[in-house]
Design a protein around this motif. Structure first.
Motif, mmCIF file in Angstrom:
data_model
loop_
_atom_site.group_PDB
_atom_site.id
_atom_site.type_symbol
_atom_site.label_atom_id
_atom_site.label_comp_id
_atom_site.label_asym_id
_atom_site.label_seq_id
_atom_site.Cartn_x
_atom_site.Cartn_y
_atom_site.Cartn_z
ATOM 1 N N ALA A 88 0.824 -1.218 0.000
ATOM 2 C CA ALA A 88 0.000 0.000 0.000
ATOM 3 C C ALA A 88 0.856 1.264 0.000
ATOM 4 C CB ALA A 88 -0.934 -0.006 1.210
ATOM 5 N N PHE A 89 1.889 1.296 0.811
ATOM 6 C CA PHE A 89 2.751 2.479 0.834
ATOM 7 C C PHE A 89 3.546 2.599 -0.461
ATOM 8 C CE2 PHE A 89 1.820 2.358 5.359
ATOM 9 C CZ PHE A 89 1.608 3.700 5.625
ATOM 10 N N LYS A 90 3.986 1.488 -0.999
ATOM 11 C CA LYS A 90 4.694 1.509 -2.283
ATOM 12 C C LYS A 90 3.782 2.053 -3.378
ATOM 13 C CE LYS A 90 7.228 -1.342 -5.532
ATOM 14 N NZ LYS A 90 7.677 -2.684 -5.893
ATOM 15 N N ASN A 91 2.544 1.576 -3.426
ATOM 16 C CA ASN A 91 1.577 2.044 -4.424
ATOM 17 C C ASN A 91 1.302 3.540 -4.307
ATOM 18 O OD1 ASN A 91 1.380 -0.580 -5.325
ATOM 19 N ND2 ASN A 91 -0.617 -0.961 -4.392
ATOM 20 N N ALA A 92 1.413 4.085 -3.089
ATOM 21 C CA ALA A 92 1.160 5.510 -2.860
ATOM 22 C C ALA A 92 2.400 6.364 -3.133
ATOM 23 C CB ALA A 92 0.687 5.728 -1.425
ATOM 24 N N GLY A 93 3.508 5.722 -3.505
ATOM 25 C CA GLY A 93 4.730 6.471 -3.769
ATOM 26 C C GLY A 93 5.456 6.877 -2.500
ATOM 27 N N LEU A 94 5.309 6.053 -1.454
ATOM 28 C CA LEU A 94 5.909 6.340 -0.158
ATOM 29 C C LEU A 94 6.815 5.195 0.278
ATOM 30 C CD1 LEU A 94 2.669 7.591 1.628
ATOM 31 C CD2 LEU A 94 4.479 9.003 0.644
ATOM 32 N N ILE A 95 7.771 5.527 1.123
ATOM 33 C CA ILE A 95 8.631 4.519 1.739
ATOM 34 C C ILE A 95 8.315 4.506 3.226
ATOM 35 C CG2 ILE A 95 11.002 3.853 2.286
ATOM 36 C CD1 ILE A 95 11.834 5.391 -0.290
ATOM 37 N N LEU A 96 7.910 3.356 3.741
ATOM 38 C CA LEU A 96 7.614 3.202 5.162
ATOM 39 C C LEU A 96 8.935 2.985 5.891
ATOM 40 C CD1 LEU A 96 5.470 2.915 7.398
ATOM 41 C CD2 LEU A 96 5.359 0.484 6.838
ATOM 42 N N VAL A 97 9.350 3.967 6.682
ATOM 43 C CA VAL A 97 10.628 3.904 7.393
ATOM 44 C C VAL A 97 10.479 3.108 8.680
ATOM 45 C CG1 VAL A 97 12.444 5.280 8.497
ATOM 46 C CG2 VAL A 97 11.361 6.102 6.390
ATOM 47 N N SER A 98 9.427 3.386 9.446
ATOM 48 C CA SER A 98 9.183 2.650 10.688
ATOM 49 C C SER A 98 7.699 2.715 11.028
ATOM 50 C CB SER A 98 10.011 3.224 11.838
ATOM 51 O OG SER A 98 9.576 4.523 12.160
ATOM 52 N N TYR A 99 7.281 1.794 11.891
ATOM 53 C CA TYR A 99 5.894 1.769 12.351
ATOM 54 C C TYR A 99 5.825 1.103 13.713
ATOM 55 C CZ TYR A 99 5.923 -3.095 10.898
ATOM 56 O OH TYR A 99 6.237 -4.418 10.767
ATOM 57 N N SER A 100 4.819 1.450 14.474
ATOM 58 C CA SER A 100 4.541 0.791 15.749
ATOM 59 C C SER A 100 3.053 0.934 16.041
ATOM 60 C CB SER A 100 5.378 1.382 16.890
ATOM 61 O OG SER A 100 5.020 2.721 17.126
ATOM 62 N N TYR A 101 2.563 0.053 16.900
ATOM 63 C CA TYR A 101 1.152 0.058 17.258
ATOM 64 C C TYR A 101 1.030 0.267 18.761
ATOM 65 C CZ TYR A 101 1.214 -2.628 12.914
ATOM 66 O OH TYR A 101 1.436 -3.053 11.636
ATOM 67 N N GLU A 102 -0.041 0.919 19.157
ATOM 68 C CA GLU A 102 -0.325 1.118 20.568
ATOM 69 C C GLU A 102 -1.764 0.726 20.845
ATOM 70 O OE1 GLU A 102 0.311 5.175 21.662
ATOM 71 O OE2 GLU A 102 2.289 5.246 20.736
ATOM 72 N N GLN A 103 -1.950 -0.253 21.725
ATOM 73 C CA GLN A 103 -3.295 -0.541 22.199
ATOM 74 C C GLN A 103 -3.459 0.304 23.443
ATOM 75 O OE1 GLN A 103 -4.390 -4.630 22.657
ATOM 76 N NE2 GLN A 103 -6.359 -4.129 23.523
ATOM 77 N N SER A 104 -4.104 1.429 23.296
ATOM 78 C CA SER A 104 -4.100 2.447 24.338
ATOM 79 C C SER A 104 -4.965 2.084 25.530
ATOM 80 C CB SER A 104 -4.569 3.782 23.768
ATOM 81 O OG SER A 104 -3.757 4.164 22.702
ATOM 82 N N ASP A 105 -6.250 2.128 25.364
ATOM 83 C CA ASP A 105 -7.155 1.967 26.493
ATOM 84 C C ASP A 105 -8.318 1.068 26.144
ATOM 85 O OD1 ASP A 105 -5.953 3.796 28.357
ATOM 86 O OD2 ASP A 105 -6.716 5.434 27.128
ATOM 87 N N ILE A 106 -8.796 0.390 27.148
ATOM 88 C CA ILE A 106 -10.069 -0.310 27.061
ATOM 89 C C ILE A 106 -10.983 0.421 28.027
ATOM 90 C CG2 ILE A 106 -11.293 -2.463 27.502
ATOM 91 C CD1 ILE A 106 -8.704 -3.913 26.719
ATOM 92 N N LEU A 107 -12.032 1.006 27.487
ATOM 93 C CA LEU A 107 -12.948 1.815 28.285
ATOM 94 C C LEU A 107 -14.248 1.050 28.500
ATOM 95 C CD1 LEU A 107 -12.441 4.990 26.099
ATOM 96 C CD2 LEU A 107 -11.245 4.462 28.222
ATOM 97 N N VAL A 108 -14.700 0.986 29.740
ATOM 98 C CA VAL A 108 -15.941 0.287 30.059
ATOM 99 C C VAL A 108 -16.961 1.308 30.552
ATOM 100 C CG1 VAL A 108 -17.024 -1.491 31.471
ATOM 101 C CG2 VAL A 108 -14.676 -1.793 30.688
#
Length: 131
Positions: A88-108
């Protein structure tokens, strides 16, 4: 700001936003809460833009359902993002340098017992100068 537009469109494709990001009584609430970015100029043999992005989302079960949790899970969204990110990033003409995910909060919700999830995707990308 073409880099910002490309990143926003690419991430929406990766998390299937056209299907998932709707707010109504018939579907879960899946909404973009924040889209923060910073830009800098970098030089990898040619001058180009680099951006660092933090995108935050909220997922809640649909209002009129008896479900206490959303029908889509954090793992499903991240798996879809992981599976398609390189192309997807290649198709958009971008280079993905780094990525990370955060599961922030579970709200009840104390009244209904329904569970909402907030999470973030952090990415750093630069423009592709060659195809």
């Amino acid at each position: 700001m073409d880099l910002v537009r490309k990143v926003r469109q690419t991430v929406k494709i990766l998390i299937n936003a056209s299907k998932n990001m709707k707010v109504s009584r018939e579907v879960d609430v899946f909404n973009e809460l924040a889209f923060n970015f910073s830009m800098e100029s970098t030089d990898y043999s040619t001058q180009r833009q680099m951006g660092t992005f933090t995108i935050q989302y909220l997922i809640s079960p649909k209002q009129d359902s008896t479900n206490t949790a959303p029908s889509i899970t954090y793992d499903q969204i991240i798996s879809a993002f992981d599976a398609g990110k390189a192309q997807a990033f290649k198709n958009a003409g971008l280079i993905l340098v780094s990525y990370s995910y955060e599961q922030s909060d579970i709200l009840v919700d104390p009244t209904t017992g329904s569970v909402s999830l907030t999470f973030g995707i952090n990415i750093q990308v630069t423009e592709r100068t060659r195809t």
